[in-house]
Design a protein around this motif. Structure first.
Motif, PDB file in Angstrom:
ATOM      1  N   LEU A 268      30.322  36.431 -39.866  1.00 58.62           N
ATOM      2  CA  LEU A 268      29.603  37.674 -40.114  1.00 58.62           C
ATOM      3  C   LEU A 268      29.522  38.005 -41.606  1.00 58.62           C
ATOM      4  O   LEU A 268      29.051  39.082 -41.969  1.00 58.62           O
ATOM      5  N   ASP A 269      29.945  37.104 -42.444  1.00 58.86           N
ATOM      6  CA  ASP A 269      29.961  37.285 -43.892  1.00 58.86           C
ATOM      7  C   ASP A 269      28.823  36.454 -44.488  1.00 58.86           C
ATOM      8  O   ASP A 269      28.793  35.225 -44.335  1.00 58.86           O
ATOM      9  N   PHE A 270      27.889  37.120 -45.169  1.00 59.78           N
ATOM     10  CA  PHE A 270      26.754  36.389 -45.731  1.00 59.78           C
ATOM     11  C   PHE A 270      27.199  35.311 -46.716  1.00 59.78           C
ATOM     12  O   PHE A 270      26.518  34.283 -46.863  1.00 59.78           O
ATOM     13  N   ARG A 271      28.318  35.526 -47.396  1.00 57.12           N
ATOM     14  CA  ARG A 271      28.780  34.534 -48.362  1.00 57.12           C
ATOM     15  C   ARG A 271      29.069  33.198 -47.690  1.00 57.12           C
ATOM     16  O   ARG A 271      28.868  32.127 -48.296  1.00 57.12           O
ATOM     17  N   THR A 272      29.529  33.251 -46.442  1.00 51.49           N
ATOM     18  CA  THR A 272      29.799  32.025 -45.705  1.00 51.49           C
ATOM     19  C   THR A 272      28.539  31.186 -45.560  1.00 51.49           C
ATOM     20  O   THR A 272      28.537  29.973 -45.823  1.00 51.49           O
ATOM     21  N   HIS A 273      27.460  31.814 -45.158  1.00 52.77           N
ATOM     22  CA  HIS A 273      26.226  31.079 -44.878  1.00 52.77           C
ATOM     23  C   HIS A 273      25.548  30.598 -46.160  1.00 52.77           C
ATOM     24  O   HIS A 273      24.948  29.514 -46.182  1.00 52.77           O
ATOM     25  N   VAL A 274      25.650  31.394 -47.218  1.00 53.57           N
ATOM     26  CA  VAL A 274      25.087  30.967 -48.499  1.00 53.57           C
ATOM     27  C   VAL A 274      25.872  29.765 -49.028  1.00 53.57           C
ATOM     28  O   VAL A 274      25.273  28.757 -49.439  1.00 53.57           O
ATOM     29  N   SER A 275      27.197  29.847 -49.011  1.00 48.78           N
ATOM     30  CA  SER A 275      28.010  28.764 -49.584  1.00 48.78           C
ATOM     31  C   SER A 275      27.922  27.482 -48.766  1.00 48.78           C
ATOM     32  O   SER A 275      28.083  26.381 -49.314  1.00 48.78           O
TER      33      SER A 275
END
Length: 364
Positions: free
Chosen positions: A226-233
């Motif tokens: 649920l953390d956008f940083r996960t999907h970007v990274s």
């Protein structure tokens, strides 16, 4: 015309015939691999190339600046209704503000309230959701986390004009039903998101384009998925993504770039389709009522009624006999709705317009 060409459904909507043909072949065997797209690994070099091409096509079509990330997510807009306040509201000086202009923006506003304190900047309930506000004239609290709105209300047939002026708060918009239908200034927004099944392909994938500065607002401790940083990274490949839906999205962006010729060309086609249908309905104004007031009429979804549910049903049945499908209005509003997504051709709109005129003449 094929039945697909006369599909006016609000979603899942029509797909371009060329894309359908390629998808049909890919289900049996991809020309690049010899394997079915349904059996391709999300860790394969082939799929990494598809993700890269999908992003580059979107960057080209929308002229997305380098300081914006492009991600391919799951869960539709409904998941974004919760993820956005979870990620971007906690560290702001003031709560996020929401425009409630119809069925789907009401859903977004309600979901946000489960996650954080939020304010309603404007509510169209008193108008019966037939009008829209001027976004740059809304009075927002200083330091508001963001202003959220739905650019095109699919149920009521309302559409905001292209945003050309900067808002007083970071602007986040759900563009699910008019994304890629016309040019826009990506740099006017902090985040744009859109699920598929309208202009992007079959359900399963959601595109999110967000300014990288937003990532600095995200609090620690969120579940990774649920953390956008996960999907970007992880380059949109953190967990098993919807390979098939992203593949079809890539085919559609190819079609828009190389067959249609970009978003300006797409806009001209869509304007012509909408004008044809609205002109027909306006000529039948004695017997047909369009839900949205004229300044806010959607080019993507035309909601209307004969004012009598029996006549609405009669026309739906008569149209079906001509191969025209998907005209049932949303369950919350009733009546009829013709969705004119990118893959719906001008010829299909001509067929629908002629059917409407003939139906009314027969009952005059």
């Amino acid at each position: 015309m094929t039945p697909n060409a006369l599909n006016f459904s609000g979603g899942p909507g029509a797909l371009p015939e060329a894309v359908l043909a390629q998808t049909r072949d890919a289900i049996v065997a991809l020309p690049e691999t010899g394997l079915s797209v349904l059996g391709m690994s999300h860790r394969s070099d082939w799929f990494r190339a598809i993700l890269d091409e999908a992003e580059q096509n979107l960057r080209h079509l929308l002229d997305i600046p380098a300081d914006y990330a492009v991600t391919f997510l799951q869960g539709g807009s409904s998941l974004q209704f919760a993820m956005i306040p979870m990620n971007f509201a906690a560290r702001a000086k003031a709560p996020p503000e929401y425009v409630t202009s119809g069925y789907w923006s009401n859903r977004a506003t309600a979901e946000a309230a489960k996650v954080t304190h939020r304010k309603v900047a404007w509510d169209g309930r008193a108008t019966g959701y037939r009008q829209l506000p001027a976004l740059d004239r809304l009075e927002l609290a200083p330091g508001a986390a963001y202003l959220h709105y739905v650019s095109n209300e699919t149920v009521e047939g309302l559409q905001f004009p292209v945003c050309d002026s900067a808002a007083s708060a970071p602007l986040i918009t759900d563009m699910s039903s008019d994304f890629l239908s016309k040019p826009l200034r990506t740099d006017r927004f902090s985040m744009i998101y859109a699920h598929a099944q309208k202009n992007l392909g079959p359900a399963g994938v959601t595109v999110a384009v967000l300014h990288r500065g937003l990532l600095e607002r995200i609090p620690d401790g969120l579940p990774a998925i649920l953390d956008f940083r996960t999907h970007v990274s992880h380059g949109s490949n953190y967990n098993t993504p919807p390979v098939f839906a992203i593949y079809v999205l890539t085919l559609i962006t190819r079609w828009m770039r190389f067959d249609i010729g970009g978003l300006q060309a797409m806009q001209r086609i869509n304007e012509g389709k909408a004008k044809r249908l609205y002109d027909t309905l306006d000529a039948l104004a004695d017997v047909v009522t369009i839900h949205a007031e004229r300044p806010w009429r959607s080019q993507m979804n035309v909601a209307f009624t004969f004012g009598d549910s029996r006549l609405d049903d009669e026309f739906i049945a008569a149209a079906r006999e001509q191969g025209i499908v998907g005209l049932e209005g949303h369950r919350s509003l009733g009546g009829l709705r013709a969705s004119l997504y990118n893959a719906v051709t001008p010829q299909a709109v001509d067929t629908l317009s002629d059917a409407l005129t003939e139906f009314c003449l027969q009952r005059a």
